[in-house]
Design a protein around this motif. Structure first.
Motif, PDB file in Angstrom:
ATOM      1  N   GLY A 134      40.718 110.457  54.407  1.00  0.00           N
ATOM      2  CA  GLY A 134      40.504 109.003  55.148  1.00  0.00           C
ATOM      3  C   GLY A 134      41.806 108.158  55.490  1.00  0.00           C
ATOM      4  O   GLY A 134      41.810 107.501  56.369  1.00  0.00           O
ATOM      5  N   CYS A 135      42.791 108.281  54.707  1.00  0.00           N
ATOM      6  CA  CYS A 135      44.029 107.233  54.699  1.00  0.00           C
ATOM      7  C   CYS A 135      45.536 107.747  54.693  1.00  0.00           C
ATOM      8  O   CYS A 135      46.349 107.154  55.230  1.00  0.00           O
TER       9      CYS A 135
ATOM     10  N   PRO B 135      39.527 101.866  57.280  1.00  0.00           N
ATOM     11  CA  PRO B 135      40.449 102.209  58.345  1.00  0.00           C
ATOM     12  C   PRO B 135      40.403 101.592  59.621  1.00  0.00           C
ATOM     13  O   PRO B 135      39.351 101.388  59.987  1.00  0.00           O
ATOM     14  N   MET B 136      41.765 101.656  60.490  1.00  0.00           N
ATOM     15  CA  MET B 136      41.728 101.035  61.633  1.00  0.00           C
ATOM     16  C   MET B 136      41.006 101.831  62.786  1.00  0.00           C
ATOM     17  O   MET B 136      41.244 103.097  62.749  1.00  0.00           O
ATOM     18  N   ALA B 137      40.142 101.163  63.625  1.00  0.00           N
ATOM     19  CA  ALA B 137      39.649 102.032  64.484  1.00  0.00           C
ATOM     20  C   ALA B 137      40.782 102.488  65.560  1.00  0.00           C
ATOM     21  O   ALA B 137      40.886 103.599  66.119  1.00  0.00           O
ATOM     22  N   GLN B 138      41.790 101.444  65.933  1.00  0.00           N
ATOM     23  CA  GLN B 138      42.849 101.937  66.812  1.00  0.00           C
ATOM     24  C   GLN B 138      44.101 101.075  66.321  1.00  0.00           C
ATOM     25  O   GLN B 138      43.842  99.905  65.667  1.00  0.00           O
TER      26      GLN B 138
ATOM     27  N   PRO C  88      40.926  93.910  62.952  1.00  0.00           N
ATOM     28  CA  PRO C  88      39.758  92.967  62.947  1.00  0.00           C
ATOM     29  C   PRO C  88      38.762  93.245  61.680  1.00  0.00           C
ATOM     30  O   PRO C  88      38.746  94.593  61.284  1.00  0.00           O
ATOM     31  N   ARG C  89      38.007  92.448  61.334  1.00  0.00           N
ATOM     32  CA  ARG C  89      36.838  92.700  60.742  1.00  0.00           C
ATOM     33  C   ARG C  89      35.641  93.501  61.410  1.00  0.00           C
ATOM     34  O   ARG C  89      35.463  93.018  62.363  1.00  0.00           O
TER      35      ARG C  89
END
Length: 278
Positions: A57-58, A103-106, A112-113
């Motif tokens: 995932g990272c 993880p960031m969506a984009q 953002p939270r």
């Protein structure tokens, strides 16, 4: 006295005095120097499980060994696709993943939270893996987060620290605010105490790092107590305007107050008594 005076003129006296000064300086530094940080020790099984989750995932952003991934920027300069996580500690992992920022969506100027995508057990395993890579800030203890027992004097001190270090971005009551380049200081309303503490400890995104040498654990606990106390207070004057400060209050006054009076004046002018000349 004559014998001592003779010894002072000996060619080795200066070297002996210098060695003594260095010895005393080293002893004084050892007495006041902070203890060196050490990587957190976790069971090998938990670290291995965390690495497996990290690779899946990272690693696409942060590298297979959490060393970060560097890309070419649009201006020809090197940019960061994913920063290195070596030395960030378990506190950074806990803050970023429990709040859903990672993880960031984009790709965006700021994460953002959002809703959390991992279970608490999985987050703890990834935190154990990252913490094992190098010394870094550990997650706060229950005593560090016990802001309910802070007395009024501690809350007052926390307010002083908050107004001095935090209000420029987060507003005087933690309501948040806009920053340049599409970034923003998020609101602190309904944020868990552990995440406020970890944000101060690790400095996520554009936030500065307030280590324990800058703000002690007691100072951080006092700041949390101030933020929580302010958020629990009501608005004795009526509409609080979101607690965003005098500028927003002024906007409300002009739009609702002056604007309403202007519309009322126009209405009177249009529906007033009309007289015609004969």
């Amino acid at each position: 006295m004559r014998k001592l005076s003779t010894r002072r003129r000996h060619p080795m006296a200066l070297l002996a005095l210098l060695a003594l000064a260095l010895l005393l300086t080293g002893a004084a530094y050892a007495a006041v120097a902070p203890e060196p940080a050490t990587a957190e020790a976790s069971p090998a099984s938990e670290i291995d499980a965390g690495r497996q989750l990290f690779v899946v995932g990272c690693a696409s952003c942060h590298g297979l060994n959490a060393e970060g991934i560097t890309t070419a920027g649009t201006d020809g300069k090197a940019g960061n696709y994913g920063p290195s996580l070596i030395g960030v500690g378990a506190a950074a992992v806990g803050f970023q993943m429990e709040t859903g920022r990672m993880p960031m969506a984009q790709t965006a100027p700021q994460a953002p939270r959002k809703a959390n995508e991992y279970t608490q057990e999985e987050i703890d395993q990834i935190a154990a893996y990252v913490a094992s890579l190098a010394p870094g800030p550990a997650r706060p203890s229950d005593d560090d987060l016990n802001w309910q027992d802070v007395d009024p004097e501690g809350i007052s001190k926390g307010g002083e620290f908050f107004r001095t270090n935090c209000t420029a971005c987060h507003n005087s009551v933690g309501a948040g605010g806009a920053l340049p380049s599409g970034r923003y200081a998020p609101t602190l309303k309904n944020v868990d105490a552990i995440h406020i503490y970890e944000a101060m400890l690790t400095g996520p995104q554009q936030m500065p790092v307030f280590s324990d040498e800058v703000l002690t654990p007691e100072d951080k606990r006092n700041i949390i107590a101030y933020v929580k106390t302010v958020q629990q207070q009501g608005n004795a004057g009526g509409i609080g305007g979101g607690g965003l400060g005098p500028v927003v209050d002024g906007v409300f006054a002009w739009i609702l107050g002056i604007g309403g009076l202007s519309l009322f004046a126009v209405w009177i002018g249009m529906h007033g008594t009309r007289s015609k000349k004969r």
